[in-house]
Design a protein around this motif. Structure first.
Motif, PDB file in Angstrom:
ATOM      1  N   MET A  10     -84.233  16.530 -38.625  1.00 34.06           N
ATOM      2  CA  MET A  10     -85.612  16.255 -38.352  1.00 34.06           C
ATOM      3  C   MET A  10     -86.413  17.536 -38.538  1.00 34.06           C
ATOM      4  O   MET A  10     -85.888  18.635 -38.445  1.00 34.06           O
ATOM      5  N   LEU A  11     -87.695  17.349 -38.767  1.00 35.39           N
ATOM      6  CA  LEU A  11     -88.573  18.479 -39.035  1.00 35.39           C
ATOM      7  C   LEU A  11     -89.471  18.752 -37.844  1.00 35.39           C
ATOM      8  O   LEU A  11     -89.658  17.910 -36.972  1.00 35.39           O
ATOM      9  N   SER A  12     -90.059  19.914 -37.841  1.00 38.47           N
ATOM     10  CA  SER A  12     -90.913  20.363 -36.756  1.00 38.47           C
ATOM     11  C   SER A  12     -92.300  19.745 -36.862  1.00 38.47           C
ATOM     12  O   SER A  12     -92.877  19.672 -37.945  1.00 38.47           O
ATOM     13  N   GLY A  13     -92.848  19.324 -35.735  1.00 39.83           N
ATOM     14  CA  GLY A  13     -94.242  18.933 -35.661  1.00 39.83           C
ATOM     15  C   GLY A  13     -94.559  17.515 -36.082  1.00 39.83           C
ATOM     16  O   GLY A  13     -93.689  16.670 -36.237  1.00 39.83           O
ATOM     17  N   TYR A  14     -95.859  17.314 -36.263  1.00 36.80           N
ATOM     18  CA  TYR A  14     -96.419  16.034 -36.669  1.00 36.80           C
ATOM     19  C   TYR A  14     -96.354  15.881 -38.190  1.00 36.80           C
ATOM     20  O   TYR A  14     -96.157  16.850 -38.921  1.00 36.80           O
ATOM     21  N   TYR A  15     -96.617  14.671 -38.656  1.00 39.34           N
ATOM     22  CA  TYR A  15     -96.659  14.361 -40.080  1.00 39.34           C
ATOM     23  C   TYR A  15     -97.525  15.356 -40.839  1.00 39.34           C
ATOM     24  O   TYR A  15     -97.140  15.867 -41.893  1.00 39.34           O
ATOM     25  N   GLU A  16     -98.701  15.654 -40.303  1.00 40.65           N
ATOM     26  CA  GLU A  16     -99.643  16.544 -40.984  1.00 40.65           C
ATOM     27  C   GLU A  16     -99.119  17.972 -41.109  1.00 40.65           C
ATOM     28  O   GLU A  16     -99.559  18.722 -41.979  1.00 40.65           O
ATOM     29  N   ASP A  17     -98.186  18.374 -40.252  1.00 44.43           N
ATOM     30  CA  ASP A  17     -97.640  19.735 -40.256  1.00 44.43           C
ATOM     31  C   ASP A  17     -96.558  19.935 -41.316  1.00 44.43           C
ATOM     32  O   ASP A  17     -96.219  21.070 -41.649  1.00 44.43           O
ATOM     33  N   ILE A  18     -96.019  18.865 -41.826  1.00 47.33           N
ATOM     34  CA  ILE A  18     -94.854  18.936 -42.717  1.00 47.33           C
ATOM     35  C   ILE A  18     -95.319  19.088 -44.156  1.00 47.33           C
ATOM     36  O   ILE A  18     -96.117  18.295 -44.654  1.00 47.33           O
ATOM     37  N   GLU A  19     -94.801  20.128 -44.820  1.00 43.27           N
ATOM     38  CA  GLU A  19     -95.206  20.418 -46.188  1.00 43.27           C
ATOM     39  C   GLU A  19     -94.097  20.054 -47.177  1.00 43.27           C
ATOM     40  O   GLU A  19     -92.913  20.316 -46.924  1.00 43.27           O
ATOM     41  N   GLY A  54     -66.447   7.857 -46.007  1.00 40.12           N
ATOM     42  CA  GLY A  54     -67.809   8.276 -46.336  1.00 40.12           C
ATOM     43  C   GLY A  54     -68.770   7.962 -45.204  1.00 40.12           C
ATOM     44  O   GLY A  54     -69.706   8.725 -44.930  1.00 40.12           O
ATOM     45  N   TRP A  55     -68.530   6.846 -44.523  1.00 39.02           N
ATOM     46  CA  TRP A  55     -69.391   6.486 -43.382  1.00 39.02           C
ATOM     47  C   TRP A  55     -69.223   7.492 -42.246  1.00 39.02           C
ATOM     48  O   TRP A  55     -70.179   7.784 -41.525  1.00 39.02           O
ATOM     49  N   HIS A  56     -68.031   8.025 -42.105  1.00 40.95           N
ATOM     50  CA  HIS A  56     -67.797   9.072 -41.106  1.00 40.95           C
ATOM     51  C   HIS A  56     -68.561  10.332 -41.494  1.00 40.95           C
ATOM     52  O   HIS A  56     -69.189  10.983 -40.657  1.00 40.95           O
ATOM     53  N   THR A  57     -68.541  10.676 -42.780  1.00 40.70           N
ATOM     54  CA  THR A  57     -69.294  11.833 -43.262  1.00 40.70           C
ATOM     55  C   THR A  57     -70.779  11.643 -42.966  1.00 40.70           C
ATOM     56  O   THR A  57     -71.454  12.573 -42.504  1.00 40.70           O
ATOM     57  N   ALA A  58     -71.295  10.445 -43.205  1.00 38.53           N
ATOM     58  CA  ALA A  58     -72.699  10.163 -42.900  1.00 38.53           C
ATOM     59  C   ALA A  58     -72.979  10.293 -41.402  1.00 38.53           C
ATOM     60  O   ALA A  58     -74.013  10.836 -41.001  1.00 38.53           O
ATOM     61  N   ALA A  59     -72.044   9.819 -40.565  1.00 36.04           N
ATOM     62  CA  ALA A  59     -72.232   9.909 -39.117  1.00 36.04           C
ATOM     63  C   ALA A  59     -72.203  11.371 -38.638  1.00 36.04           C
ATOM     64  O   ALA A  59     -73.008  11.777 -37.789  1.00 36.04           O
ATOM     65  N   MET A  60     -71.287  12.174 -39.194  1.00 33.58           N
ATOM     66  CA  MET A  60     -71.249  13.596 -38.827  1.00 33.58           C
ATOM     67  C   MET A  60     -72.537  14.295 -39.264  1.00 33.58           C
ATOM     68  O   MET A  60     -73.064  15.155 -38.544  1.00 33.58           O
ATOM     69  N   THR A  61     -73.046  13.902 -40.423  1.00 33.80           N
ATOM     70  CA  THR A  61     -74.309  14.464 -40.907  1.00 33.80           C
ATOM     71  C   THR A  61     -75.443  14.120 -39.960  1.00 33.80           C
ATOM     72  O   THR A  61     -76.257  14.983 -39.601  1.00 33.80           O
ATOM     73  N   MET A  62     -75.505  12.879 -39.525  1.00 34.66           N
ATOM     74  CA  MET A  62     -76.546  12.471 -38.590  1.00 34.66           C
ATOM     75  C   MET A  62     -76.474  13.295 -37.312  1.00 34.66           C
ATOM     76  O   MET A  62     -77.494  13.719 -36.767  1.00 34.66           O
ATOM     77  N   ARG A  63     -75.268  13.545 -36.848  1.00 35.46           N
ATOM     78  CA  ARG A  63     -75.106  14.363 -35.636  1.00 35.46           C
ATOM     79  C   ARG A  63     -75.675  15.768 -35.849  1.00 35.46           C
ATOM     80  O   ARG A  63     -76.366  16.312 -34.981  1.00 35.46           O
ATOM     81  N   MET A  64     -75.393  16.372 -37.007  1.00 37.21           N
ATOM     82  CA  MET A  64     -75.926  17.706 -37.279  1.00 37.21           C
ATOM     83  C   MET A  64     -77.446  17.670 -37.398  1.00 37.21           C
ATOM     84  O   MET A  64     -78.132  18.590 -36.929  1.00 37.21           O
TER      85      MET A  64
END
Length: 146
Positions: free
Chosen positions: A1-10, A58-68
């Protein structure tokens, strides 16, 4: 996830993070519950497979990615949830002992409605220098109320 509101994301913003080492027991446990193919749950069968050894789903890889992604989300993130993932690809298998890391890059953004904006980010997962997974996330972010 990114910092801030939608308008803050470049567009073009990149982040790199994560260090998650994959354990054999975790590969087997996940696969036994969600993807019980022989090359994920049985070392002998995996040796006879195209992989030559036990590999993560691959689904496990996706789940580990989500955790990170969640663990490295800034406290001020206004992410409101995802509406999908495009172009999910498992480029190389993840093996026991691999240490995963993540790089994200904001590709584009557009208003969703009066309250939310849609951010498309490319997420690339690495085991060392090897790209093991890639996907484009579609995440909604809260917009500032003016």
């Amino acid at each position: 996830m990114l910092s801030g509101y939608y308008e803050d994301i470049e567009i073009g913003t990149t982040r790199e993070f994560g260090s998650y080492t994959v354990e054999k027991e975790e590969i087997v446990s996940f696969a036994e519950q969600y993807d019980p193919q022989p090359f994920h749950v049985d070392e002998s069968a995996a040796e006879e497979s195209i992989f030559g050894e036990l590999v993560a789903s691959g689904w496990h890889t996706a789940a580990m990615t989500m955790r990170m992604l969640v663990d490295n989300s800034p406290d001020d993130s206004r992410a409101m949830g995802a509406v999908g993932v495009d172009e999910l690809r498992w480029n190389e298998p993840v093996r026991p002992g691999d240490t995963l890391s993540v790089r994200t890059e904001v590709m584009d953004k557009e208003p969703w409605d009066d309250d939310l904006g849609l951010i498309r980010s490319r997420t690339t997962v690495f085991a060392g220098d090897t790209e093991v997974m890639g996907m484009t996330g579609r995440v909604l972010y809260q917009r500032r109320v003016e």
